[in-house]
Design an enzyme around this catalytic site. Structure first.
Site, mmCIF file in Angstrom:
data_model
loop_
_atom_site.group_PDB
_atom_site.id
_atom_site.type_symbol
_atom_site.label_atom_id
_atom_site.label_comp_id
_atom_site.label_asym_id
_atom_site.label_seq_id
_atom_site.Cartn_x
_atom_site.Cartn_y
_atom_site.Cartn_z
ATOM 1 N N GLU A 74 42.069 55.284 42.976
ATOM 2 C CA GLU A 74 41.812 53.858 42.747
ATOM 3 C C GLU A 74 41.585 53.723 41.252
ATOM 4 O O GLU A 74 40.596 54.208 40.718
ATOM 5 C CB GLU A 74 40.593 53.416 43.559
ATOM 6 C CG GLU A 74 40.337 51.924 43.526
ATOM 7 C CD GLU A 74 39.235 51.566 42.581
ATOM 8 O OE1 GLU A 74 39.555 51.099 41.457
ATOM 9 O OE2 GLU A 74 38.056 51.751 42.925
ATOM 10 N N CYS A 119 36.386 47.215 38.664
ATOM 11 C CA CYS A 119 37.817 47.455 38.850
ATOM 12 C C CYS A 119 38.504 46.260 39.478
ATOM 13 O O CYS A 119 39.734 46.139 39.403
ATOM 14 C CB CYS A 119 38.034 48.701 39.704
ATOM 15 S SG CYS A 119 37.222 48.621 41.319
#
Length: 679
Positions: free
Chosen positions: A258, A297
């Site tokens: 990720e 993120c």
């Protein structure tokens, strides 16, 4: 001020920093507050400890045992979360940021604990999909199963969420029965170390289930094998370096990433100033820019608005950002704290300068802003910075440069297809959001942008009171994204557990499949119990225990009485000529629900007993019509048993209705709650 020694936990021992240790500075003051790292860690011994001690202990537990373990861990952390809050301020985060990190992580563990109990069996084998008939008679079958990987999970986490980032990986890993070695980012590892100490001190985890590396991993990745998993959160550059490790490639080590994500948010064409949707859009963007000082993120990096609304967006967003107080995160009045380190501040300013080559800064001056209660030069503070790109079609850096801080760029679109093209120019993101009340716009974006984004978040006045926000990954939903975002998936409920399990196709007879999956498969051996199954407690019932009922003849009076009593006078039950014109019926037929009622009458035991409630039925199918004069009989078999609490468990019964020719006329699964045997 004393300097904290952040230790690692390796092979059952706490190991203090040693050779190779590095200093960690406070994001608020710039002063050294801790040291972490030890180049002398025996990484092979850590891997061996996880594989030989932690793995067998976890795999010996059922999914429900592991779920109860997660619930206990979450409850223990919840009792000590104030200590985690206090330890987090020096990362630059404010109190509301801590709650996202700490409470969010604990909440994620609770969700996986619940899902483990509700959606997984009380065993060690997870059935993936239905049984496949591979032969003509049903004596040779196939099914997919999932079992625990017999290795170790290495979790490499980012600095921005030292608690949630660990727990959102750890919960599905432990539920899968796999031990973990956690490596947090060094800048905030002192918070993770505290969380790990709390979990280990609780005595809830079996030995070897959890280890911690505070500092560098050394050459640990060079010792991984086919049963191991690497789960990484961080930059695309680091992800590429790690996943290119020759050992990882040679051994096909699972690598879940990720990474960088240029997330976008689209203001729908219907969301004009003055509407709740416009106000919601401004609120969402402002929150995503300033929460965790933009170090998320999932933060919004690109603001995509109709060309005619760009100026209104800039004006409204600037006015809202004016209200954001930047300062010492320990102050109640502060609404945005510092970046995690001076190094991160330099990186954000460098990336903002790159974006500035194609866009004009319209809000926020990093050389002229106010910091409350702290020295802005010594701490890692930056202001929110908003840019405007006037030519997004020909720009490149605004679509490929992520300033991992409170930085975002506004750009205009001509129509919805253009908005889709712009949001997709990020080449893969974790999340894209659309603020619109127009279902047609939502569908157009979903069809055009779905393949480029791991999550699409739609919000408007109808859902905004319950929505969790653009930037909030939820344990129920997949967190990940294609392309630049890493191509991986985390969370997503039980999908996240599957990353740490092996899917295997098994083939064999019904008895073999029943034994492996601990779920009765049609065609396997039936067991005749010592008494009516409804008189037997949950723990007394055996998988495969079967009752075969006597027959009952269905009469025309039965059909007519049922029709008039229920009001279901559908022509197939009442008009013989009309029913014959229907290709499915030979003439008047019995109601399907009449057959179910008769079936219950054939297998039920009416007296008070361990069956507490009928909670429903699944997978109902009617295979052959029943006419007046036909008879039916029932086969009732214990298919599966799932404990629910200390008092009762769920019994799933396989029910088959057959006619006088032994032809199946209906089939379904009955669910009951049955009491345990009294102690």
């Amino acid at each position: 001020m004393s300097i904290q020694q952040v230790s690692s936990f390796a092979s059952g021992q706490w190991i203090a920093p040693g050779a190779g240790a590095r200093h960690i500075a406070s994001a608020i003051t710039g002063e050294v507050i801790a040291t972490a790292g030890n180049d002398a860690l025996d990484v092979q011994a850590m891997l061996d400890h996880a594989r030989s001690v932690g793995g067998p202990a976890l795999r010996a537990l059922s999914f429900h045992d592991r779920a109860r373990m997660l619930k206990a861990l979450a409850g223990h952390l919840n009792q000590h979360k104030q200590a985690l809050y206090a330890a987090s301020f020096d990362t630059g985060a404010i109190q509301s940021d801590h709650m996202i990190d700490v409470d969010g992580g604990i909440g994620t563990m609770f969700v996986f604990a619940s899902k483990g109990r509700r959606e997984m069996p009380d065993g060690q084998v997870y059935l993936d999909g239905e049984v496949e008939q591979l032969g003509r008679t049903g004596s040779f079958l196939g099914q997919h199963i999932c079992t625990s990987l017999q290795g170790v999970a290495v979790h490499i986490n980012a600095f921005n969420f030292p608690v949630w980032g660990m727990l959102e990986k750890l919960a599905p890993t432990l539920l899968a029965g796999v031990p973990a070695i956690v490596k947090p980012a060094t800048n905030s590892c002192y918070v993770t170390e505290l969380a790990v100490r709390l979990m280990l001190d609780s005595g809830i985890l079996p030995a070897g289930a959890l280890q911690l590396v505070s500092g560098g991993l050394g050459d640990m990745l060079d010792h991984l094998g086919m049963m191991d998993v690497v789960s990484f959160t961080g930059s695309a550059h680091t992800a590429l370096k790690l996943r290119s490790n020759p050992v990882i490639l040679e051994n096909s080590v699972r690598f879940v990433a990720e990474q960088d994500s240029l997330n976008g948010s689209i203001l729908g064409p219907d969301a004009v100033p003055g509407t709740p949707e416009f106000d919601l859009f401004i609120k969402e963007v402002s929150r995503e820019m300033t929460t965790k000082a933009g170090q998320k993120c999932t933060a919004i990096r690109r603001i995509i608005a109709p060309e005619g609304q760009v100026e209104a967006v800039i004006g409204a967003l600037s006015a809202r950002l004016d209200k954001v107080v930047i300062g010492d995160p320990r102050l109640d009045t502060t609404r945005m704290g510092a970046l995690v380190s001076a190094g991160q501040k330099r990186d954000v300013l460098e990336k903002a300068a790159i974006i500035g080559q194609e866009a004009t800064r319209v809000y926020g001056d990093p050389d002229n802003f106010t910091v409350d209660g702290a020295d802005g030069d010594k701490g890692a503070f930056v202001p929110p910075m908003l840019f405007h790109c006037g030519d997004p079609d020909n720009a490149q850096r605004v679509h490929d440069t992520e300033a991992f801080g409170p930085v975002s760029t506004v750009m205009g679109y001509r129509d919805v297809d253009h908005a889709v093209a712009l949001v997709n120019k990020g080449q893969g993101s974790l999340v894209a959001s659309v603020i619109t009340r127009d279902p047609a716009v939502a569908r157009q974006v979903a069809m055009g942008a779905g393949a480029y984004h791991g999550r699409l978040y739609f919000n408007n006045r109808d859902s905004m009171k319950e929505s969790t926000g653009h930037g909030s990954p939820l344990p129920h939903m997949v967190h990940g994204g294609p392309g630049r975002a890493g191509g991986g998936e985390e969370l997503g409920g039980i999908r996240g557990v599957m990353h740490y399990m092996q899917r295997t196709a098994i083939q064999g007879s019904p008895d073999i499949l029943s034994a492996i999956g601990q779920t009765w498969v049609p065609g396997s051996t039936e067991i005749k119990g010592p008494a009516h199954p409804f008189t037997r407690t949950f723990d007394e019932l055996a998988i495969g225990e079967t009752l075969n009922s006597p027959s009952r003849t269905v009469t025309l009076d039965d059909i007519e009485i049922f029709a008039n009593f229920t009001g279901d006078t559908f022509y197939a039950h009442m008009d013989d000529d009309a029913a014959k014109r229907n290709p499915f019926f030979p003439g008047r037929v019995a109601h399907g629900y009449l057959l179910l009622s008769f079936a219950a009458g054939l297998f039920v035991e009416p007296n008070e007993g361990p069956v507490l409630a009928n909670t429903g039925l699944d997978n109902l199918r009617f295979m052959k019509p029943v006419s007046a004069g036909d008879s039916i009989k029932v086969r009732l078999t214990v298919k599966k048993k799932t404990p629910r609490n200390e008092e009762y468990g769920e019994v799933r019964w396989h029910v088959t209705l057959s006619n006088q020719e032994d032809e199946k006329v209906a089939e379904y699964e009955l669910l009951t709650m049955n009491a345990f045997k009294a102690n």
